[in-house]
Design an enzyme around this catalytic site. Structure first.
Site, PDB file in Angstrom:
ATOM      1  N   GLY A 118       0.830  -1.208   0.000  1.00  9.54           N
ATOM      2  CA  GLY A 118       0.000   0.000   0.000  1.00  9.54           C
ATOM      3  C   GLY A 118       0.861   1.253   0.000  1.00  9.54           C
ATOM      4  N   THR A 141      -4.422  -3.048  -1.147  1.00 10.31           N
ATOM      5  CA  THR A 141      -4.964  -2.679   0.170  1.00 10.31           C
ATOM      6  C   THR A 141      -6.477  -2.854   0.127  1.00 10.31           C
ATOM      7  OG1 THR A 141      -5.543  -0.905   1.699  1.00 10.31           O
ATOM      8  CG2 THR A 141      -4.825  -0.184  -0.445  1.00 10.31           C
ATOM      9  N   ILE A 142      -7.018  -3.353   1.226  1.00 13.33           N
ATOM     10  CA  ILE A 142      -8.488  -3.447   1.292  1.00 13.33           C
ATOM     11  C   ILE A 142      -9.091  -2.046   1.337  1.00 13.33           C
ATOM     12  CG2 ILE A 142      -8.497  -5.714   2.443  1.00 13.33           C
ATOM     13  CD1 ILE A 142      -9.290  -4.163   5.055  1.00 13.33           C
ATOM     14  N   ASP A 143      -8.306  -1.045   1.753  1.00 17.07           N
ATOM     15  CA  ASP A 143      -8.856   0.303   1.971  1.00 17.07           C
ATOM     16  C   ASP A 143      -9.152   1.049   0.667  1.00 17.07           C
ATOM     17  OD1 ASP A 143      -8.235  -0.331   4.598  1.00 17.07           O
ATOM     18  OD2 ASP A 143      -6.356   0.789   4.591  1.00 17.07           O
ATOM     19  N   MET A 185     -13.288  -1.528   8.495  1.00 19.32           N
ATOM     20  CA  MET A 185     -11.956  -0.918   8.373  1.00 19.32           C
ATOM     21  C   MET A 185     -11.935   0.129   7.252  1.00 19.32           C
ATOM     22  SD  MET A 185      -9.296  -4.035   8.914  1.00 19.32           S
ATOM     23  CE  MET A 185      -8.767  -4.514  10.545  1.00 19.32           C
ATOM     24  N   GLY A 186     -10.752   0.566   6.886  1.00 22.77           N
ATOM     25  CA  GLY A 186     -10.630   1.535   5.789  1.00 22.77           C
ATOM     26  C   GLY A 186      -9.694   2.688   6.070  1.00 22.77           C
ATOM     27  N   HIS A 287     -10.393  -7.989  11.387  1.00 21.40           N
ATOM     28  CA  HIS A 287      -9.516  -8.624  10.397  1.00 21.40           C
ATOM     29  C   HIS A 287     -10.190  -9.706   9.569  1.00 21.40           C
ATOM     30  CE1 HIS A 287      -6.768  -6.432  12.936  1.00 21.40           C
ATOM     31  NE2 HIS A 287      -5.947  -6.441  11.910  1.00 21.40           N
TER      32      HIS A 287
HETATM   33  O1  F6P Z   1      -4.668  -0.864   5.751  1.00 18.97           O
HETATM   34  C1  F6P Z   1      -5.356  -2.031   5.961  1.00 18.97           C
HETATM   35  C2  F6P Z   1      -5.937  -2.085   7.347  1.00 18.97           C
HETATM   36  O2  F6P Z   1      -6.670  -3.280   7.487  1.00 18.97           O
HETATM   37  C3  F6P Z   1      -6.773  -0.887   7.744  1.00 18.97           C
HETATM   38  O3  F6P Z   1      -8.069  -0.917   7.199  1.00 18.97           O
HETATM   39  C4  F6P Z   1      -6.718  -0.972   9.244  1.00 18.97           C
HETATM   40  O4  F6P Z   1      -6.891   0.299   9.819  1.00 18.97           O
HETATM   41  C5  F6P Z   1      -5.327  -1.487   9.498  1.00 18.97           C
HETATM   42  O5  F6P Z   1      -4.893  -2.119   8.314  1.00 18.97           O
HETATM   43  C6  F6P Z   1      -5.246  -2.470  10.642  1.00 18.97           C
HETATM   44  O6  F6P Z   1      -3.907  -2.757  10.886  1.00 18.97           O
HETATM   45  P1  F6P Z   1      -3.414  -3.992  11.762  1.00 18.97           P
HETATM   46  O7  F6P Z   1      -3.481  -5.211  10.890  1.00 18.97           O
HETATM   47  O8  F6P Z   1      -2.049  -3.647  12.141  1.00 18.97           O
HETATM   48  O9  F6P Z   1      -4.359  -4.121  12.929  1.00 18.97           O
END
Ligand code: F6P
Length: 363
Positions: A118, A141-143, A185-186, A287
């Protein structure tokens, strides 16, 4: 200018997402089969590159993985080589270890590196190209918050998971005449909340790009409690009230992005129950959105991205990132790819369409 690639490295960086293995496979298979190159896997993202966790990949390693979530290489959202964190006696020490990455790149005799990640990964990739490394980026990225591509792979799979979750919450919310809040998320972009909210038929969608007014939401769910008798509220983790700020779950200086968002769903649910006395529940999807098999769309896009990244490397187009524009994969300069975050335009057609079918954005 065409170059001969004898050894190509592949790295996955940042948070994982469905489709990473499809990309790895579509770089490695043609590299091994058609250009007779050695394929070198960097393990656990840039952390593994600094620490020298690297191994050669065979055809068997990349067979049967197109439908597999996660990444066979492992990944990490810590370990930016330019600000590399190490535990010291007086806490975390941050040093520039980028030369170690360059050394490992040279030691393994790499002609090129494909970095899949990303915005954090693309930033690091851009800085490493300035140190002479030949890099092509692949946006994941899922975002979906990278501006230089129409879509990132991984987003579609996350949307499907979030939409199915909303579908399931609809039936239980309606059976109990409740308000159910779902936090998705996002990061600072509302693409997942907006897409899944519209597809799942959420009644209220709260996204970072449209700060919300509490009274508008209380009023909306109260009115629905007298008609449909239940409401679904889809909240992006980055959503915030007009007079408020992002809710931060955790700060960790070792991460490429030190801030981890989360918690707004609980706050929205608690405030609604307090103000309206309507029974309210909250689900934080977390997740689940990142795990599991990629959608058909992400497998196809990942396959196109990987193949085209290898083509770009063979043409010597380094310091670039593959990007989807319309139906075609093109290359854009890494320095342009990292300039802007891709946010939901509040006047976009999808927002208009959602409003037309009665969605409240809390404004
Ligand atoms: O960037 C992808 C993402 O899943 C975001 O949507 C979220 O804020 C972040 O990563 C979560 O990160 P981690 O896996 O470190 O909890």
């Amino acid at each position: 200018m065409a170059i001969v690639i004898k050894r190509i490295g592949i790295l996955t960086g940042g948070g994982d997402c469905p489709g990473l293995n499809a990309v790895i496979r579509s770089i490695a298979k043609p590299a091994l089969t058609f250009i007779n190159a050695k394929v070198i896997g960097i393990l656990d993202g840039f952390e593994g590159f600094v620490e020298g966790r690297i191994r050669e990949l065979t055809k068997l390693d990349v067979t049967g993985i197109v439908n597999l979530g996660g990444t066979i290489l492992g990944t990490s959202n810590k370990g930016d080589p330019f600000h590399y964190p190490r535990d010291g006696t007086s806490g975390v020490m941050v040093t520039d270890c980028s030369d170690l990455v360059v050394d490992n790149y040279r030691q393994w005799g790499l002609d090129a590196l494909i970095a899949i990640g990303g915005d954090g990964t693309m930033n690091i990739a851009h800085n490493l190209t300035k140190k002479g490394m030949n890099i092509v980026g692949v946006p994941k990225t899922i975002d979906n918050d990278l501006d230089a591509t129409d879509i990132t792979f991984g987003h579609d799979s996350a949307l499907q998971v979030a939409t199915e979750a909303i579908d399931r919450l609809q039936t239980t919310a309606s059976a109990h005449h409740r308000v159910i809040v779902i936090e998705v998320m996002g990061r600072y972009a509302g693409w997942i909340a907006l897409g899944a909210g519209v597809a799942g038929g959420a009644d209220v969608i709260l996204i970072p790009e449209i700060p919300f007014n509490w009274d508008v939401i209380f009023d909306f769910v109260w009115k629905r409690s007298k008609g449909a008798r239940y409401s679904i509220i889809c909240v992006a983790e980055g959503a915030k009230p007009e007079d408020g700020h992002h809710i931060i779950k955790e700060q960790d200086s070792k991460r490429t992005d030190p801030i981890r968002l989360g918690g707004i769903g609980e706050i929205v649910a608690a405030r609604i129950q307090e103000e309206t006395k309507l029974e309210t529940r909250v689900t934080v999807l977390g997740h689940v959105q990142r795990g599991g098999s990629p959608s058909a769309f992400d497998r196809i896009l990942g396959t196109k991205f990987g193949t085209m990244a290898l083509h770009a490397a063979s043409r010597g187009e380094f310091g670039t990132m593959v990007s989807l524009r319309g139906r075609d994969v093109v290359t854009v300069k890494l320095e342009d790819a990292i300039k802007h975050q891709r946010l939901v335009p509040p006047d976009s057609q999808l927002i208009m369409a959602a409003r037309a079918v009665g969605v409240c954005f809390g404004d």
